[in-house]
Design a protein around this motif. Structure first.
Motif, mmCIF file in Angstrom:
data_model
loop_
_atom_site.group_PDB
_atom_site.id
_atom_site.type_symbol
_atom_site.label_atom_id
_atom_site.label_comp_id
_atom_site.label_asym_id
_atom_site.label_seq_id
_atom_site.Cartn_x
_atom_site.Cartn_y
_atom_site.Cartn_z
ATOM 1 N N UNK A 114 -7.055 -1.055 -0.979
ATOM 2 C CA UNK A 114 -6.259 -0.103 -0.203
ATOM 3 C C UNK A 114 -6.839 0.032 1.193
ATOM 4 N N UNK A 115 -5.964 0.089 2.185
ATOM 5 C CA UNK A 115 -6.421 0.328 3.546
ATOM 6 C C UNK A 115 -6.971 1.744 3.621
ATOM 7 N N UNK A 116 -8.131 1.862 4.240
ATOM 8 C CA UNK A 116 -8.807 3.154 4.395
ATOM 9 C C UNK A 116 -7.824 4.215 4.877
ATOM 10 N N UNK A 117 -7.899 5.396 4.257
ATOM 11 C CA UNK A 117 -7.044 6.516 4.656
ATOM 12 C C UNK A 117 -5.802 6.673 3.802
ATOM 13 N N UNK A 118 -5.516 5.705 2.939
ATOM 14 C CA UNK A 118 -4.348 5.809 2.064
ATOM 15 C C UNK A 118 -4.674 6.692 0.863
ATOM 16 N N UNK A 119 -3.656 7.306 0.305
ATOM 17 C CA UNK A 119 -3.811 8.196 -0.842
ATOM 18 C C UNK A 119 -3.717 7.386 -2.131
ATOM 19 N N UNK A 120 -4.822 7.218 -2.816
ATOM 20 C CA UNK A 120 -4.866 6.409 -4.022
ATOM 21 C C UNK A 120 -3.899 6.929 -5.088
ATOM 22 N N UNK A 169 -10.931 -0.317 -7.596
ATOM 23 C CA UNK A 169 -10.183 0.086 -6.407
ATOM 24 C C UNK A 169 -11.177 0.144 -5.250
ATOM 25 N N UNK A 170 -10.864 -0.588 -4.195
ATOM 26 C CA UNK A 170 -11.714 -0.618 -3.008
ATOM 27 C C UNK A 170 -10.920 -0.200 -1.782
ATOM 28 N N UNK A 171 -11.537 0.599 -0.916
ATOM 29 C CA UNK A 171 -10.941 0.894 0.385
ATOM 30 C C UNK A 171 -11.483 -0.116 1.385
ATOM 31 N N UNK A 172 -10.585 -0.680 2.178
ATOM 32 C CA UNK A 172 -10.945 -1.699 3.153
ATOM 33 C C UNK A 172 -10.448 -1.291 4.536
ATOM 34 N N UNK A 173 -11.038 -1.879 5.565
ATOM 35 C CA UNK A 173 -10.640 -1.563 6.937
ATOM 36 C C UNK A 173 -9.245 -2.090 7.246
ATOM 37 N N UNK A 174 -8.920 -3.270 6.736
ATOM 38 C CA UNK A 174 -7.621 -3.880 7.007
ATOM 39 C C UNK A 174 -7.383 -5.000 6.010
ATOM 40 N N UNK A 175 -6.123 -5.436 5.927
ATOM 41 C CA UNK A 175 -5.750 -6.573 5.085
ATOM 42 C C UNK A 175 -5.248 -7.705 5.978
ATOM 43 N N UNK A 176 -4.673 -8.732 5.387
ATOM 44 C CA UNK A 176 -4.277 -9.930 6.124
ATOM 45 C C UNK A 176 -3.310 -9.707 7.271
ATOM 46 N N UNK A 177 -2.467 -8.706 7.178
ATOM 47 C CA UNK A 177 -1.555 -8.326 8.257
ATOM 48 C C UNK A 177 -1.671 -6.825 8.461
ATOM 49 N N UNK A 178 -1.594 -6.353 9.686
ATOM 50 C CA UNK A 178 -1.813 -4.927 9.962
ATOM 51 C C UNK A 178 -0.875 -3.984 9.222
ATOM 52 N N UNK A 179 0.330 -4.440 8.887
ATOM 53 C CA UNK A 179 1.288 -3.550 8.218
ATOM 54 C C UNK A 179 1.075 -3.458 6.701
ATOM 55 N N UNK A 180 0.218 -4.310 6.149
ATOM 56 C CA UNK A 180 -0.072 -4.238 4.711
ATOM 57 C C UNK A 180 -0.984 -3.045 4.426
#
Length: 133
Positions: free
Chosen positions: A82-88, A110-121
């Motif tokens: 999950x992108x950091x800041x999302x509500x699990x 479940x891991x929080x990450x800074x970003x995924x492959x595309x910014x909108x993911x």
């Protein structure tokens, strides 16, 4: 039995996940690579909406599982990014809708990450399944 789900009494007991799973005997292991919220045409589903994106990512996992002759009952591990800041909790709600009640829940990380492959993911989900036989 080829899939043994372990929930030792000294660990937290949850109906949503197993603490450990052992697979053994004849069978096939299926690895589903990280799935995002894109449809078959490559279009993003649920821009800015974690629930909608989680639902689509899980449906994509389900499609890959079915193509390999498996379903949710054979999933032994889910990895959720999950992108950091999302509500699990929004993601868990979508998972319950797609996966339904599961008498044999997988292990889950479940891991929080800074970003995924595309910014909108907002979410990416991978799975491992084991099919007996």
């Amino acid at each position: 039995m080829s899939i043994l789900r372990l929930n030792p009494a000294d660990l937290f007991q949850s109906p949503a996940f197993s603490q450990a799973i052992v697979t053994q005997g004849p069978g096939r292991t299926i690895y589903v690579g990280g799935q995002n919220a894109v449809d078959a045409q490559g279009q993003l589903v649920g821009s800015g909406d974690l629930t909608a994106q989680t639902r689509q990512a899980l449906l994509n996992v389900q499609t890959a599982l079915e193509a390999a002759g498996a379903g949710w009952a054979e999933v032994v591990r889910l990895g959720v990014y999950l992108v950091q800041g999302q509500d699990v909790q929004a993601g868990f709600k979508a998972a319950q809708e797609v996966m339904g009640p599961n008498a044999a829940p997988p292990t889950i990380t479940v891991l929080f990450v800074a970003a995924l492959g595309r910014p909108e993911y907002l979410v990416e989900i991978e799975a491992t399944a084991f099919v007996e036989g």
